[in-house]
Design an enzyme around this catalytic site. Sequence first.
Site, short mmCIF file in Angstrom:
data_model
loop_
_atom_site.label_atom_id
_atom_site.label_comp_id
_atom_site.label_asym_id
_atom_site.label_seq_id
_atom_site.Cartn_x
_atom_site.Cartn_y
_atom_site.Cartn_z
N GLU A 66 -0.02 -2.10 10.73
CA GLU A 66 -0.18 -2.27 9.29
C GLU A 66 1.07 -1.81 8.55
O GLU A 66 1.40 -2.29 7.48
CB GLU A 66 -1.40 -1.50 8.77
CG GLU A 66 -1.55 -1.64 7.26
CD GLU A 66 -2.79 -1.00 6.70
OE1 GLU A 66 -3.03 0.19 6.99
OE2 GLU A 66 -3.54 -1.69 5.98
N GLU A 67 1.79 -0.87 9.16
CA GLU A 67 2.93 -0.26 8.47
C GLU A 67 4.23 -1.04 8.63
O GLU A 67 5.24 -0.70 8.04
CB GLU A 67 3.14 1.18 8.98
CG GLU A 67 1.94 2.09 8.80
CD GLU A 67 1.40 2.12 7.38
OE1 GLU A 67 0.18 2.19 7.19
OE2 GLU A 67 2.22 2.06 6.43
N LEU A 76 -3.20 4.94 10.66
CA LEU A 76 -3.99 5.96 9.99
C LEU A 76 -4.76 5.33 8.84
O LEU A 76 -4.31 5.29 7.70
CB LEU A 76 -3.10 7.10 9.50
CG LEU A 76 -3.77 8.47 9.48
CD1 LEU A 76 -4.21 8.87 10.88
CD2 LEU A 76 -2.84 9.53 8.93
N ASP A 77 -5.94 4.82 9.19
CA ASP A 77 -6.76 4.13 8.18
C ASP A 77 -7.44 5.16 7.28
O ASP A 77 -7.91 6.20 7.75
CB ASP A 77 -7.82 3.29 8.90
CG ASP A 77 -8.70 2.57 7.90
OD1 ASP A 77 -8.20 1.66 7.21
OD2 ASP A 77 -9.88 2.96 7.77
N ASP A 88 0.91 8.62 7.45
CA ASP A 88 0.87 7.21 7.88
C ASP A 88 2.10 6.92 8.73
O ASP A 88 2.03 6.35 9.82
CB ASP A 88 0.99 6.27 6.66
CG ASP A 88 -0.33 6.00 5.97
OD1 ASP A 88 -0.29 5.61 4.79
OD2 ASP A 88 -1.38 6.19 6.61
N ASP A 111 -3.88 -0.06 13.13
CA ASP A 111 -3.73 0.59 11.83
C ASP A 111 -3.58 2.06 12.19
O ASP A 111 -4.54 2.70 12.61
CB ASP A 111 -4.98 0.35 10.97
CG ASP A 111 -4.86 1.02 9.60
OD1 ASP A 111 -5.73 0.79 8.74
OD2 ASP A 111 -3.89 1.79 9.40
N GLU A 169 -8.15 -4.12 11.65
CA GLU A 169 -9.28 -3.33 11.14
C GLU A 169 -10.59 -4.04 11.50
O GLU A 169 -11.38 -3.54 12.31
CB GLU A 169 -9.16 -3.12 9.62
CG GLU A 169 -8.03 -2.17 9.22
CD GLU A 169 -7.82 -2.04 7.72
OE1 GLU A 169 -8.23 -2.94 6.95
OE2 GLU A 169 -7.23 -1.03 7.28
N ASP A 220 0.85 -1.20 0.00
CA ASP A 220 0.00 0.00 0.00
C ASP A 220 0.89 1.24 0.00
O ASP A 220 1.90 1.29 0.70
CB ASP A 220 -0.87 0.03 1.28
CG ASP A 220 -1.80 -1.20 1.34
OD1 ASP A 220 -2.16 -1.70 0.26
OD2 ASP A 220 -2.11 -1.65 2.45
P1 P6P Z 1 -11.80 0.97 -1.64
C1 P6P Z 1 -8.85 2.62 3.19
O1 P6P Z 1 -7.83 2.40 2.23
C2 P6P Z 1 -9.49 1.28 3.50
O2 P6P Z 1 -8.53 0.42 4.06
C3 P6P Z 1 -10.69 1.46 4.42
O3 P6P Z 1 -10.54 2.49 5.34
C4 P6P Z 1 -11.81 1.72 3.44
O4 P6P Z 1 -13.07 1.32 3.94
C5 P6P Z 1 -11.40 0.87 2.23
O5 P6P Z 1 -9.98 0.70 2.30
C6 P6P Z 1 -11.73 1.56 0.93
O6 P6P Z 1 -11.36 0.65 -0.12
O7 P6P Z 1 -11.37 -0.26 -2.41
O8 P6P Z 1 -13.31 1.13 -1.63
O9 P6P Z 1 -11.09 2.23 -2.03
#
Ligand code: P6P
Length: 354
Positions: free
Chosen positions: A112-113, A137-138, A89, A135, A294, A83
């Site tokens: 996650e990092e 910074l989600d 992040d 995670d 997550e 990612d």
């Molecule tokens: P998509 C953000 O990258 C994430 O991990 C979640 O926070 C979010 O719900 C999802 O991915 C969004 O993914 O494929 O819809 O862009």
Amino acid sequence: MSTTKKAVQHSQPTGSALPGNRIITLDEFIIRSEKDFDYATGELTGLLRDIGVAAKIINREVNKAGLVNILGVADSGENQSGDIQQKLDVYANDKLVECLQNSGECCAIASEEDEGIINVPAVGSKQSHYIVMFDPLDGSSNIDVNVSVGTIFAIYRRKSDPSGPATIADFLQPGSKQVAAGYVLYGTSTILVYTTGRGVNGFTLDPSIGEFCLSHRNMRIPNSGSTYSVNQGYYSKFDLEMRRYIDHCSDQNYGLRYIGSMVSDIHRILIHGGIFLYPATRKYPKGKLRLLYECNPLSMIVEQAGGKAINTQLKRILEMVPTELHQRGTIAIGSPDMVDELKAFIERYSALPI
Ligand code: P6P
């Protein structure tokens, strides 16, 4: 009565009664709640407070990200999962690790990092019994466009011999073994929501005093809602049963709300009700979202608030036994009546034996 009002009006959490008409800070709430735990040694209290401190530091940088050179892609490029790593992040990850290492309240960390687990040297003679996963910074791809992002964390008791370093087995526990779980949402305001298995409470950061203050007492998710949350762009790639359920939501005139930041979507659902879906897609045949840091923590929170969380094979998320630190999975999470409705569609239309 508005849904929001309903979500926050409930009796006080178990344990020491809390005054109903004055500021209650996160620290005070955590310390008071510690009395609810027989084996409380203060470690968990310390851990939760450390995470609160890290959240304030991260919040400060998130709020001024556009002003300083902290936007954009980190020099490191990608994390262990491939990612794209944003500078924020990395910053958030570093602050969480730093706060947790300095306190010595946990013996190991997974993020996650970072590819592997990070063992935390004991501080003094203290042998910590907890591990933390997060995670940092989600939803960080939203940072550059000023959309809310979040930190997600999960806390477990270690299983390995406390006289030695933590092992991967300490981290590959089912979500049902979480001692505590929570998230911080850096949005129009910054709110920290957590549970230790005795209900869910939310604390809004008051910048004027630099404290998280109790604002959402004993949160309960509405049994149903009028919105569904899924990336509709993948509709044609979803399995039949998921497409049929999404068609049903449209037929019911449910609104589609999808921020692309899981913490934001789940927080909205916790307050107003609804369902969030991330099924399998061609790009992510096992689902995109991470089970350990997550899906598990958010599932513990939603279940503690009266909701449900399953994967698209109808297995309860918190009963999944992880095999890898960064494993991905599918998820359907939210109001209990809506998750049950989805289960009926999966049972009826799934081509695979369920
Ligand atoms: P998509 C953000 O990258 C994430 O991990 C979640 O926070 C979010 O719900 C999802 O991915 C969004 O993914 O494929 O819809 O862009």
